[in-house]
Design a protein around this motif. Structure first.
Motif, PDB file in Angstrom:
ATOM      1  N   GLN A  33      65.439 -44.602  69.803  1.00 40.93           N
ATOM      2  CA  GLN A  33      66.651 -44.044  70.357  1.00 40.93           C
ATOM      3  C   GLN A  33      67.751 -43.945  69.073  1.00 40.93           C
ATOM      4  OE1 GLN A  33      67.829 -46.248  73.766  1.00 40.93           O
ATOM      5  NE2 GLN A  33      65.805 -46.575  74.515  1.00 40.93           N
ATOM      6  N   SER A  34      67.080 -43.724  68.089  1.00 39.85           N
ATOM      7  CA  SER A  34      67.863 -43.890  66.711  1.00 39.85           C
ATOM      8  C   SER A  34      68.955 -42.877  66.590  1.00 39.85           C
ATOM      9  CB  SER A  34      67.278 -44.093  65.565  1.00 39.85           C
ATOM     10  OG  SER A  34      66.043 -42.887  65.511  1.00 39.85           O
ATOM     11  N   THR A  35      68.644 -41.706  67.082  1.00 36.74           N
ATOM     12  CA  THR A  35      69.628 -40.632  66.974  1.00 36.74           C
ATOM     13  C   THR A  35      70.234 -40.577  68.213  1.00 36.74           C
ATOM     14  OG1 THR A  35      68.234 -38.845  67.670  1.00 36.74           O
ATOM     15  CG2 THR A  35      68.208 -39.299  65.267  1.00 36.74           C
ATOM     16  N   TYR A  36      71.678 -39.803  68.237  1.00 33.41           N
ATOM     17  CA  TYR A  36      72.211 -39.492  69.361  1.00 33.41           C
ATOM     18  C   TYR A  36      71.727 -38.658  70.565  1.00 33.41           C
ATOM     19  CZ  TYR A  36      76.175 -38.536  72.511  1.00 33.41           C
ATOM     20  OH  TYR A  36      76.968 -38.546  73.499  1.00 33.41           O
ATOM     21  N   ALA A  37      70.688 -37.830  70.045  1.00 29.25           N
ATOM     22  CA  ALA A  37      70.049 -36.976  70.851  1.00 29.25           C
ATOM     23  C   ALA A  37      69.084 -37.816  71.555  1.00 29.25           C
ATOM     24  CB  ALA A  37      69.445 -35.800  70.011  1.00 29.25           C
ATOM     25  N   ALA A  38      68.280 -38.476  71.000  1.00 32.40           N
ATOM     26  CA  ALA A  38      67.307 -39.353  71.567  1.00 32.40           C
ATOM     27  C   ALA A  38      67.741 -40.555  72.399  1.00 32.40           C
ATOM     28  CB  ALA A  38      66.361 -40.023  70.249  1.00 32.40           C
ATOM     29  N   TYR A  39      69.057 -40.951  72.069  1.00 33.47           N
ATOM     30  CA  TYR A  39      69.622 -41.959  72.998  1.00 33.47           C
ATOM     31  C   TYR A  39      70.003 -41.284  74.286  1.00 33.47           C
ATOM     32  CZ  TYR A  39      73.681 -44.879  74.399  1.00 33.47           C
ATOM     33  OH  TYR A  39      74.365 -45.662  75.107  1.00 33.47           O
ATOM     34  N   THR A  40      70.803 -40.114  73.997  1.00 31.16           N
ATOM     35  CA  THR A  40      71.264 -39.701  75.493  1.00 31.16           C
ATOM     36  C   THR A  40      70.090 -39.022  76.122  1.00 31.16           C
ATOM     37  OG1 THR A  40      71.614 -37.413  74.356  1.00 31.16           O
ATOM     38  CG2 THR A  40      73.560 -39.018  74.632  1.00 31.16           C
TER      39      THR A  40
ATOM     40  N   ALA B 276      89.323 -49.611  85.708  1.00 36.22           N
ATOM     41  CA  ALA B 276      89.622 -49.408  84.491  1.00 36.22           C
ATOM     42  C   ALA B 276      88.218 -48.726  83.713  1.00 36.22           C
ATOM     43  CB  ALA B 276      89.832 -50.697  83.777  1.00 36.22           C
ATOM     44  N   ILE B 277      88.204 -48.014  82.931  1.00 35.68           N
ATOM     45  CA  ILE B 277      86.953 -47.364  82.330  1.00 35.68           C
ATOM     46  C   ILE B 277      87.082 -47.436  80.915  1.00 35.68           C
ATOM     47  CG2 ILE B 277      85.613 -45.249  81.948  1.00 35.68           C
ATOM     48  CD1 ILE B 277      86.667 -43.983  84.584  1.00 35.68           C
ATOM     49  N   ASP B 278      85.765 -48.046  80.404  1.00 36.06           N
ATOM     50  CA  ASP B 278      85.839 -48.215  78.961  1.00 36.06           C
ATOM     51  C   ASP B 278      85.074 -46.934  78.497  1.00 36.06           C
ATOM     52  OD1 ASP B 278      84.976 -49.138  76.333  1.00 36.06           O
ATOM     53  OD2 ASP B 278      84.253 -50.948  76.943  1.00 36.06           O
ATOM     54  N   THR B 279      86.082 -46.111  77.637  1.00 34.71           N
ATOM     55  CA  THR B 279      85.419 -44.747  77.337  1.00 34.71           C
ATOM     56  C   THR B 279      84.612 -44.621  76.283  1.00 34.71           C
ATOM     57  OG1 THR B 279      87.577 -44.902  76.077  1.00 34.71           O
ATOM     58  CG2 THR B 279      87.894 -43.761  77.968  1.00 34.71           C
ATOM     59  N   ASP B 280      84.472 -46.073  75.597  1.00 44.17           N
ATOM     60  CA  ASP B 280      83.465 -46.080  74.701  1.00 44.17           C
ATOM     61  C   ASP B 280      82.112 -46.006  75.301  1.00 44.17           C
ATOM     62  OD1 ASP B 280      85.144 -46.187  72.441  1.00 44.17           O
ATOM     63  OD2 ASP B 280      85.240 -48.497  72.368  1.00 44.17           O
ATOM     64  N   TYR B 281      82.167 -46.235  76.389  1.00 45.24           N
ATOM     65  CA  TYR B 281      80.539 -46.317  76.779  1.00 45.24           C
ATOM     66  C   TYR B 281      80.559 -45.115  78.079  1.00 45.24           C
ATOM     67  CZ  TYR B 281      80.032 -50.820  74.786  1.00 45.24           C
ATOM     68  OH  TYR B 281      79.779 -51.706  74.084  1.00 45.24           O
ATOM     69  N   GLN B 282      81.148 -44.236  77.713  1.00 43.39           N
ATOM     70  CA  GLN B 282      81.194 -42.754  78.399  1.00 43.39           C
ATOM     71  C   GLN B 282      80.273 -41.733  77.638  1.00 43.39           C
ATOM     72  OE1 GLN B 282      85.216 -42.565  79.953  1.00 43.39           O
ATOM     73  NE2 GLN B 282      84.350 -41.677  81.656  1.00 43.39           N
ATOM     74  N   THR B 283      79.571 -40.898  78.388  1.00 45.83           N
ATOM     75  CA  THR B 283      79.060 -39.693  77.706  1.00 45.83           C
ATOM     76  C   THR B 283      79.909 -38.790  77.627  1.00 45.83           C
ATOM     77  OG1 THR B 283      76.570 -40.248  78.352  1.00 45.83           O
ATOM     78  CG2 THR B 283      77.162 -38.010  77.693  1.00 45.83           C
TER      79      THR B 283
ATOM     80  N   LEU C 110      70.838 -49.805  72.993  1.00 44.64           N
ATOM     81  CA  LEU C 110      69.270 -49.657  73.453  1.00 44.64           C
ATOM     82  C   LEU C 110      69.326 -49.694  74.685  1.00 44.64           C
ATOM     83  CD1 LEU C 110      66.257 -49.521  72.344  1.00 44.64           C
ATOM     84  CD2 LEU C 110      66.054 -52.103  72.770  1.00 44.64           C
ATOM     85  N   LEU C 111      68.800 -48.392  75.381  1.00 44.54           N
ATOM     86  CA  LEU C 111      68.803 -48.164  76.816  1.00 44.54           C
ATOM     87  C   LEU C 111      67.490 -48.901  77.260  1.00 44.54           C
ATOM     88  CD1 LEU C 111      70.063 -44.698  76.814  1.00 44.54           C
ATOM     89  CD2 LEU C 111      71.178 -46.473  78.168  1.00 44.54           C
ATOM     90  N   VAL C 112      67.491 -49.597  78.196  1.00 42.06           N
ATOM     91  CA  VAL C 112      66.314 -50.241  79.009  1.00 42.06           C
ATOM     92  C   VAL C 112      66.183 -50.250  80.300  1.00 42.06           C
ATOM     93  CG1 VAL C 112      66.303 -52.100  76.888  1.00 42.06           C
ATOM     94  CG2 VAL C 112      67.509 -52.727  79.191  1.00 42.06           C
ATOM     95  N   ARG C 113      65.027 -50.418  80.697  1.00 43.53           N
ATOM     96  CA  ARG C 113      65.054 -50.506  82.348  1.00 43.53           C
ATOM     97  C   ARG C 113      65.685 -51.351  83.057  1.00 43.53           C
ATOM     98  NH1 ARG C 113      62.494 -46.875  85.266  1.00 43.53           N
ATOM     99  NH2 ARG C 113      62.338 -48.512  86.952  1.00 43.53           N
ATOM    100  N   PRO C 114      66.383 -51.334  84.254  1.00 45.64           N
ATOM    101  CA  PRO C 114      67.016 -52.204  84.617  1.00 45.64           C
ATOM    102  C   PRO C 114      66.368 -53.351  85.367  1.00 45.64           C
ATOM    103  CG  PRO C 114      67.327 -50.605  86.042  1.00 45.64           C
ATOM    104  CD  PRO C 114      66.682 -49.883  84.852  1.00 45.64           C
ATOM    105  N   GLU C 115      66.821 -54.646  85.307  1.00 43.83           N
ATOM    106  CA  GLU C 115      66.367 -55.920  86.241  1.00 43.83           C
ATOM    107  C   GLU C 115      64.804 -55.908  86.010  1.00 43.83           C
ATOM    108  OE1 GLU C 115      67.937 -54.576  89.837  1.00 43.83           O
ATOM    109  OE2 GLU C 115      69.852 -55.186  89.392  1.00 43.83           O
TER     110      GLU C 115
END
Length: 524
Positions: A160-167, A59-66, A243-248
């Motif tokens: 990351q407040s805009t979609y461009a900055a987030y992606t 199953a894929i959560d499409t809300d979390y796909q680019t 908010l995108l963060v570095r993992p682990e």
């Protein structure tokens, strides 16, 4: 026969072309015979998966796909036994407006044997990739190994407040697989994996779900929340922030702030989220779903695409979208005294109420002008009053019978017809102001009736909601008369009005050459 491997610059239309073989013979000069085959690309995002869920689920959560769109760019590497032969080739996305499909284009023509090549892809594209890929010998392993230096040095932006900055912070990589399509062309498919981790902050939001009209969009009302620190998150319309963060990583951002009018503090530690996963953090309980019924006093609002939605009245005071308000609901559902035919627009090409569902009526938020104007010519000549089955006029003036006169749309149509069309409406100033002038300044959503001059029953409901209209924007005048489109059932030379004195109103008959104010309504 000499084999040549080269990279040639050329504009490619729709696909990147791959030269399979170049055969050359040396006589007086080199003569080359080129055998070309189209190479297309299919690029998809596998999406973020929720932390703690079954990671082997399909199953894929499409809300979390680019969802790639025109202008998005990836970087392509092509590796053979001879090393890297395609170095950071830029693939640009173009989305077809009609079909919604995305094609990827490049200005580079590759000349390699596809069966011997390994393809690597990353997103988003970076102009400078020096030192950001591993040795080509790692090509047999994985895209994670090939792009290890890029992944290790990747730092999501604080803002990351805009979609461009987030992606731009959302690093993804993939290794391609080559296959033949039904049309015979060679296609390289990539399933991009997210290399960062995602923190999802669920704000304290009440989502109103309309139970009596399920086609009305849900409305989300959020409680004001303030954040401290440098991180600026990407806000979605569902009341969540990302908010995108570095993992682990232990030293990941800690999000702190205040909610509940500054009375509550909260702290969110985004450390140790695994790459490719998202974790949800709820501020003060997060989102709540509240069943709600459309009711009088709710606020009708418009979207930029001219459709409408409803702001529940109890949520209006703190609503950030107050500027979208266009009216206040004065009646839910169709009144049984409304004999109008809403399948016919007031003007050709104008708004037209959908035949599927009749939700109710809404009053405009202002009078357009404080100038009092005449209703129309002294000779009325219009049967704008209720009639029985035999066509006999029915009382619409006293003993509260006026409350059953709800055919304002039909009456407005009759006035337009008598005037000779909407272009001639200036001879009926009250209807001109309600229909033409008001529509010019405050266009009604396309899936409504459009603005019209209310009947006396509809106007009485407008008067009954003057307090709510005042909260939303402008209440009715405390002195003066408001024109309706209803004619007195017995004294047919008189037009019915709401007379307001010291904020108290009653029904009153006036000659059409007298003066009064106008407050339009619409059906939706």
């Amino acid at each position: 026969m000499n084999m040549m491997i080269c990279i040639l610059k050329r504009l490619s239309v729709g696909v990147v072309m791959m030269v399979i073989t170049i055969a050359c013979s040396h006589e007086e000069e080199y003569v080359c015979e080129q055998m070309t085959q189209a190479l297309s690309f299919r690029i998809a995002d596998t999406g973020y998966q929720e932390e703690g869920k079954n990671l082997h689920s399909r199953a894929i959560d499409t809300d979390y796909q680019t969802r790639f769109s025109t202008g998005d760019a990836c970087g392509l590497y092509v590796v053979t036994d001879n090393g890297v032969v395609g170095n950071n080739i830029k693939l640009l996305a173009e989305r077809d407006a009609a079909s919604g499909s995305v094609t990827w284009k490049s200005d580079v023509l590759l000349s390699v044997k596809w069966k011997d090549a390994v393809f690597f892809l990353y997103y988003p594209y970076q102009e400078d990739m020096k030192g950001k890929v591993a040795d080509a010998s790692l090509a047999a392993e994985s895209d994670e190994a090939f792009f290890a230096p890029l992944i290790a040095d990747w730092k999501p932006q604080d803002n990351q407040s805009t979609y461009a900055a987030y992606t731009a912070s959302d690093l993804m990589t993939a290794r391609g697989t080559v296959s033949a399509t039904m049309s015979g062309e060679q296609q390289v498919s990539f399933s991009l994996k997210h290399r960062m981790a995602l923190a999802v902050v669920e704000l304290p939001v009440t989502t109103y779900r309309f139970t009596n009209y399920t086609d009305i969009p849900d409305y989300s009302a959020s409680m004001p929340v303030s954040f401290s620190g440098n991180q600026k998150m990407y806000a979605l319309t569902d009341g969540t922030l990302r908010l995108l963060v570095r993992p682990e990583e232990e030293d990941a951002p800690v999000l702190e702030g205040l909610c509940d009018d500054g009375m509550k503090k909260f702290s969110i530690n985004t450390a140790n989220i695994t790459s490719g996963l998202y974790k949800t953090f709820k501020v003060d309980g997060g989102r709540k779903i509240q069943d709600y019924t459309l009711q009088m006093s709710d606020v009708l609002a418009h979207l930029g695409n001219h459709s409408w939605y409803v702001i529940p009245y109890e949520a209006y005071t703190d609503a950030p979208d107050k500027g979208n308000a266009i009216g206040v609901v004065i009646k839910v559902g169709r009144h049984n005294g409304d004999c109008s035919d809403y399948t016919q627009p007031l003007a050709a090409g104008g708004p037209l109420l959908s035949a599927s569902t009749f939700h109710g009526y809404a009053a405009a938020l202002n009078d357009l002008s404080a100038e009092q104007i005449e209703w129309g010519p002294s000779t009325v000549g219009l049967p704008n009053y209720p009639v029985d089955a035999q066509g006999n006029p029915q009382n619409n003036y006293n003993n509260e019978t006026y409350k059953q006169d709800w055919s304002g749309y039909a009456y407005t149509q009759a006035i337009i017809k008598q005037a000779g069309g909407q272009e001639q409406l200036l001879v009926y100033p009250a209807v001109y102001r309600a229909v033409t002038a008001f529509e010019n300044k405050y266009p009604a959503p396309v899936n409504t009736s459009g603005w019209f001059l209310p009947s006396i029953g509809q106007l009485w409901n407008v008067y009954s909601h003057t307090g709510v209209l005042g909260v939303v924007q402008n209440e009715l005048s405390t002195f003066g008369h408001y024109w309706s489109s209803s004619v007195h059932y017995y004294q047919t030379e008189c037009i019915l009005t709401i007379r307001i004195q010291n904020s108290l109103g009653d029904v009153y008959g006036k000659y059409p050459t007298d003066i009064g104010l106008v407050r339009p309504v619409l059906a939706f």
